[in-house]
Design a protein around this motif. Structure first.
Motif, PDB file in Angstrom:
ATOM      1  N   VAL A 147     -10.025  -1.133  -6.467  1.00  0.00           N
ATOM      2  CA  VAL A 147     -11.263  -1.342  -5.722  1.00  0.00           C
ATOM      3  C   VAL A 147     -12.240  -2.016  -6.662  1.00  0.00           C
ATOM      4  CG1 VAL A 147     -13.202  -0.255  -4.527  1.00  0.00           C
ATOM      5  CG2 VAL A 147     -10.897   0.679  -4.263  1.00  0.00           C
ATOM      6  N   GLY A 148     -12.715  -3.186  -6.279  1.00  0.00           N
ATOM      7  CA  GLY A 148     -13.675  -3.908  -7.119  1.00  0.00           C
ATOM      8  C   GLY A 148     -13.113  -4.280  -8.469  1.00  0.00           C
ATOM      9  N   GLY A 149     -11.810  -4.520  -8.557  1.00  0.00           N
ATOM     10  CA  GLY A 149     -11.189  -4.917  -9.803  1.00  0.00           C
ATOM     11  C   GLY A 149     -10.794  -3.760 -10.706  1.00  0.00           C
ATOM     12  N   ASP A 150     -11.154  -2.557 -10.349  1.00  0.00           N
ATOM     13  CA  ASP A 150     -10.770  -1.376 -11.137  1.00  0.00           C
ATOM     14  C   ASP A 150      -9.618  -0.648 -10.461  1.00  0.00           C
ATOM     15  OD1 ASP A 150     -12.813  -1.806 -13.032  1.00  0.00           O
ATOM     16  OD2 ASP A 150     -14.268  -0.780 -11.728  1.00  0.00           O
ATOM     17  N   SER A 151      -8.772  -0.025 -11.280  1.00  0.00           N
ATOM     18  CA  SER A 151      -7.606   0.693 -10.769  1.00  0.00           C
ATOM     19  C   SER A 151      -7.909   2.182 -10.622  1.00  0.00           C
ATOM     20  CB  SER A 151      -6.404   0.492 -11.701  1.00  0.00           C
ATOM     21  OG  SER A 151      -6.032  -0.870 -11.742  1.00  0.00           O
ATOM     22  N   PHE A 152      -7.365   2.749  -9.586  1.00  0.00           N
ATOM     23  CA  PHE A 152      -7.553   4.176  -9.319  1.00  0.00           C
ATOM     24  C   PHE A 152      -6.229   4.776  -8.850  1.00  0.00           C
ATOM     25  CE2 PHE A 152     -11.552   2.034  -8.589  1.00  0.00           C
ATOM     26  CZ  PHE A 152     -12.474   2.832  -9.256  1.00  0.00           C
ATOM     27  N   SER A 153      -6.161   6.085  -8.902  1.00  0.00           N
ATOM     28  CA  SER A 153      -4.985   6.780  -8.369  1.00  0.00           C
ATOM     29  C   SER A 153      -5.457   7.925  -7.480  1.00  0.00           C
ATOM     30  CB  SER A 153      -4.097   7.320  -9.502  1.00  0.00           C
ATOM     31  OG  SER A 153      -4.775   8.318 -10.241  1.00  0.00           O
ATOM     32  N   GLY A 154      -4.632   8.261  -6.537  1.00  0.00           N
ATOM     33  CA  GLY A 154      -4.968   9.348  -5.615  1.00  0.00           C
ATOM     34  C   GLY A 154      -3.710   9.864  -4.938  1.00  0.00           C
ATOM     35  N   THR A 155      -3.896  10.802  -4.059  1.00  0.00           N
ATOM     36  CA  THR A 155      -2.775  11.410  -3.347  1.00  0.00           C
ATOM     37  C   THR A 155      -3.007  11.297  -1.845  1.00  0.00           C
ATOM     38  OG1 THR A 155      -2.410  13.016  -5.130  1.00  0.00           O
ATOM     39  CG2 THR A 155      -1.433  13.516  -2.993  1.00  0.00           C
ATOM     40  N   VAL A 156      -1.988  10.866  -1.145  1.00  0.00           N
ATOM     41  CA  VAL A 156      -2.043  10.798   0.313  1.00  0.00           C
ATOM     42  C   VAL A 156      -0.973  11.734   0.860  1.00  0.00           C
ATOM     43  CG1 VAL A 156      -2.991   8.477   0.428  1.00  0.00           C
ATOM     44  CG2 VAL A 156      -0.509   8.783   0.311  1.00  0.00           C
ATOM     45  N   GLU A 157      -1.243  12.307   2.045  1.00  0.00           N
ATOM     46  CA  GLU A 157      -0.340  13.302   2.620  1.00  0.00           C
ATOM     47  C   GLU A 157      -0.025  12.961   4.071  1.00  0.00           C
ATOM     48  OE1 GLU A 157      -2.446  16.937   2.099  1.00  0.00           O
ATOM     49  OE2 GLU A 157      -1.938  17.116  -0.036  1.00  0.00           O
ATOM     50  N   HIS A 158       1.135  13.442   4.508  1.00  0.00           N
ATOM     51  CA  HIS A 158       1.558  13.207   5.890  1.00  0.00           C
ATOM     52  C   HIS A 158       2.510  14.317   6.301  1.00  0.00           C
ATOM     53  CE1 HIS A 158       3.739  11.397   9.307  1.00  0.00           C
ATOM     54  NE2 HIS A 158       2.604  10.753   9.529  1.00  0.00           N
TER      55      HIS A 158
END
Length: 238
Positions: A147-158
Motif C-alpha cells: 500500500v503506497g509503495g510499502d509492504s505489509f503482511s496480514g491474515t485473512v480467514e474463510h
C-alpha cells in the motif's frame, strides 16, 4: 396437524387410591387436572384424580411443590430466551458492522493484490439428528501486500461448508487474493467479496436470515416459558 388425544378419567368405582398418597385440599375437574393425572404430561406419576374432582398427590408432593418445580422450568426457559436473543442480536450487529467496514474500505480504501505466503486449516464435523453430516473447513492465510509503495503482511480467514466431505482450503501458498486496505491504517484489510459487491446495504439477506433464525430459535424457550407460567398457576389449584 396431530390432534390432542382425549384424556379419559377412570370410571366411577374403578379408582383406587395408591397407598401413601394424600388427598388434595382442592377439588378439580378441569382438563388440565386430567392431563396431569392421565395424559402425556411431564409431571405424570405424582398426581391422580378420581374423575369426580378429588385429587391425590404422591408422598411428599402437593400443588405448591409442583408449582415450585414449574417455576424453575419457567425461569430456565426465560433465561434461555434472553440468552438466545442476546446471542443472535450480537451476531447480527457484528455482521452489520463488518459489512459497514467492508463498504467503507471498498469506497475509501485501496484495492490491492495480496500474495498468499502460508496457509493453515482447521476442520470440524456436525451431525444433527435426522440431518446430513456437515463438513467445515476454516482457512487462515498469511498474506503480503503493498500500500503506497510499502509492504505489509496480514491474515485473512474463510469458512467453507459441504455435505460431501471437507472442502478444500480457500487459498494455497502462491495464490493471489484481492483485498481492500485502509490507506490510513494499511493493517486493516478485507477480502473482496462478490456477494457484498453486488449489494450496497450492510443490512442484507444474510443479516435478515440471522434475525429470522434468532427469533425462530428463541421462540422455542419462549413458548415453554409461557406454558410453564400458565401451568404453574393451574398446578396450585390441583
Amino acid at each position: 396437524m396431530k390432534k390432542t388425544p382425549q384424556v379419559t378419567p377412570p370410571s366411577p368405582g374403578s379408582f383406587q387410591v395408591p397407598e401413601g398418597w394424600v388427598l388434595s385440599p382442592h377439588r378439580n375437574t378441569s382438563r388440565y387436572a386430567m392431563e396431569v393425572a392421565y395424559g402425556r404430561h411431564a409431571w405424570r406419576g405424582i398426581y391422580l384424580n378420581d374423575g369426580a374432582g378429588n385429587g391425590y398427590f404422591a408422598p411428599g408432593w402437593n400443588g405448591v411443590r409442583l408449582a415450585r418445580n414449574m417455576r424453575v422450568v419457567q425461569r430456565v426457559a426465560g433465561t434461555l430466551t434472553i440468552l438466545s436473543l442476546l446471542f443472535f442480536s450480537g451476531w447480527t450487529v457484528k455482521t452489520v458492522l463488518e459489512n459497514k467496514e467492508y463498504y467503507r474500505l471498498s469506497a475509501e480504501g485501496v484495492q490491492t493484490q495480496a500474495l498468499v505466503q502460508s496457509v493453515s486449516t482447521e476442520t470440524s464435523t456436525r451431525h444433527r439428528k435426522n440431518t446430513d453430516r456437515t463438513y467445515t473447513t476454516d482457512t487462515a492465510a498469511v498474506v503480503t501486500y503493498s500500500v503506497g509503495g510499502d509492504s505489509f503482511s496480514g491474515t485473512v480467514e474463510h469458512r467453507s461448508h459441504s455435505k460431501d466431505g471437507y472442502p478444500e482450503p480457500e487459498w494455497r501458498p502462491g495464490e493471489s487474493v484481492e483485498l481492500y486496505a485502509d490507506p490510513a491504517a494499511p493493517e486493516k484489510i478485507v477480502v473482496l467479496s462478490p456477494y457484498l459487491e453486488e449489494r450496497t446495504n450492510p443490512v442484507n439477506g444474510s443479516t435478515w436470515f440471522l434475525m429470522i433464525m434468532g427469533l425462530g430459535l428463541s421462540a422455542v424457550p419462549a413458548v415453554i416459558y409461557f406454558v410453564s407460567r400458565s401451568s404453574r398457576r393451574k398446578a396450585e389449584a390441583l
